[in-house]
Design a protein around this motif. Structure first.
Motif, PDB file in Angstrom:
ATOM      1  N   GLY A  92      -8.028   1.171  10.669  1.00 24.03           N
ATOM      2  CA  GLY A  92      -7.746   2.363   9.875  1.00 24.03           C
ATOM      3  C   GLY A  92      -8.126   2.156   8.430  1.00 24.03           C
ATOM      4  N   ALA A  93      -7.106   1.902   7.596  1.00 24.69           N
ATOM      5  CA  ALA A  93      -7.325   1.701   6.160  1.00 24.69           C
ATOM      6  C   ALA A  93      -6.540   0.479   5.709  1.00 24.69           C
ATOM      7  CB  ALA A  93      -6.853   2.924   5.379  1.00 24.69           C
ATOM      8  N   GLU A  94      -7.047  -0.163   4.686  1.00 26.80           N
ATOM      9  CA  GLU A  94      -6.288  -1.239   4.057  1.00 26.80           C
ATOM     10  C   GLU A  94      -6.062  -0.866   2.603  1.00 26.80           C
ATOM     11  OE1 GLU A  94      -6.085  -6.088   3.666  1.00 26.80           O
ATOM     12  OE2 GLU A  94      -7.877  -5.164   4.512  1.00 26.80           O
ATOM     13  N   VAL A  95      -4.823  -1.047   2.156  1.00 24.82           N
ATOM     14  CA  VAL A  95      -4.458  -0.788   0.770  1.00 24.82           C
ATOM     15  C   VAL A  95      -4.155  -2.138   0.140  1.00 24.82           C
ATOM     16  CG1 VAL A  95      -2.838   0.359  -0.779  1.00 24.82           C
ATOM     17  CG2 VAL A  95      -3.447   1.433   1.399  1.00 24.82           C
ATOM     18  N   ILE A  96      -4.770  -2.406  -1.003  1.00 30.04           N
ATOM     19  CA  ILE A  96      -4.506  -3.643  -1.726  1.00 30.04           C
ATOM     20  C   ILE A  96      -4.083  -3.291  -3.149  1.00 30.04           C
ATOM     21  CG2 ILE A  96      -5.453  -5.773  -2.678  1.00 30.04           C
ATOM     22  CD1 ILE A  96      -7.243  -6.001  -0.290  1.00 30.04           C
ATOM     23  N   PHE A  97      -2.963  -3.853  -3.546  1.00 26.35           N
ATOM     24  CA  PHE A  97      -2.420  -3.683  -4.896  1.00 26.35           C
ATOM     25  C   PHE A  97      -2.349  -5.065  -5.524  1.00 26.35           C
ATOM     26  CE2 PHE A  97       0.555  -3.235  -8.275  1.00 26.35           C
ATOM     27  CZ  PHE A  97       0.588  -1.907  -8.629  1.00 26.35           C
ATOM     28  N   THR A  98      -2.900  -5.220  -6.717  1.00 19.24           N
ATOM     29  CA  THR A  98      -2.886  -6.507  -7.405  1.00 19.24           C
ATOM     30  C   THR A  98      -1.853  -6.482  -8.519  1.00 19.24           C
ATOM     31  OG1 THR A  98      -5.226  -6.857  -6.931  1.00 19.24           O
ATOM     32  CG2 THR A  98      -4.266  -8.160  -8.717  1.00 19.24           C
ATOM     33  N   LEU A  99      -0.954  -7.468  -8.472  1.00 18.01           N
ATOM     34  CA  LEU A  99       0.026  -7.649  -9.541  1.00 18.01           C
ATOM     35  C   LEU A  99      -0.384  -8.848 -10.367  1.00 18.01           C
ATOM     36  CD1 LEU A  99       1.994  -7.041  -6.757  1.00 18.01           C
ATOM     37  CD2 LEU A  99       3.522  -6.742  -8.663  1.00 18.01           C
ATOM     38  N   ARG A 100      -0.100  -8.763 -11.650  1.00 20.93           N
ATOM     39  CA  ARG A 100      -0.385  -9.884 -12.549  1.00 20.93           C
ATOM     40  C   ARG A 100       0.899 -10.274 -13.260  1.00 20.93           C
ATOM     41  NH1 ARG A 100      -5.431  -6.647 -14.070  1.00 20.93           N
ATOM     42  NH2 ARG A 100      -6.958  -7.478 -12.612  1.00 20.93           N
ATOM     43  N   GLN A 101       1.139 -11.562 -13.332  1.00 14.46           N
ATOM     44  CA  GLN A 101       2.340 -12.061 -13.995  1.00 14.46           C
ATOM     45  C   GLN A 101       2.072 -12.142 -15.495  1.00 14.46           C
ATOM     46  OE1 GLN A 101       3.727 -15.901 -12.664  1.00 14.46           O
ATOM     47  NE2 GLN A 101       5.729 -15.595 -13.575  1.00 14.46           N
TER      48      GLN A 101
END
Length: 141
Positions: A92-101
């Motif tokens: 289907g779909a992939e969602v990627i969210f990037t967090l930075r410290q």
């Protein structure tokens, strides 16, 4: 500075996931880590109540690449840039969210990661329960 990528595979088309997530009116439905209130348009920005207080959000323009990057202006005036993508996946779909410290403790960073994981879990649940175009449920409306 550490980065951490949170990913979810959602059994829906990338277009459906992108369209739902890009609709700022849906933010309080799935992005509780960001929006606890209905977004209010304020020029090019949105203003929402968030767990961090009242924040301003500025999304990139809608695009065909699944990019949902957005800046969040915190009550302190600090700006956090949040990379986010929706792209095709065999399921289907992939969602990627990037967090930075950025200047947070390891404990705060871990809490931020948990909030984003919960947000993407809600997005996945919502997408699973939306009627599919052409489905019997949609024809009954």
């Amino acid at each position: 500075m550490r980065s951490h990528h949170v990913s979810r595979v959602i059994r829906a088309s990338p277009t459906a996931v992108y369209d739902f997530a890009a609709d700022v009116g849906n933010l309080p439905l799935w992005a509780a880590g960001l929006a606890r209130s209905k977004p209010v348009q304020d020029g090019a920005d949105l203003t929402v109540e968030s767990p961090m207080g009242r924040v301003r959000i500025r999304f990139v323009e809608r695009n065909r690449f699944g990019v949902l990057d957005h800046d969040v202006v915190l009550p302190s005036g600090a700006i956090t840039t949040n990379p986010m993508r929706v792209f095709p996946h065999p399921d289907g779909a992939e969602v990627i969210f990037t967090l930075r410290q950025l200047g947070t403790s390891d404990e705060e960073f871990a809490r931020d990661i948990e909030m984003v994981e919960a947000d993407l879990d809600r997005l996945e649940d919502l997408m699973r329960n939306l009627p599919r175009k052409g489905s019997a449920a949609e024809h009954q409306r």
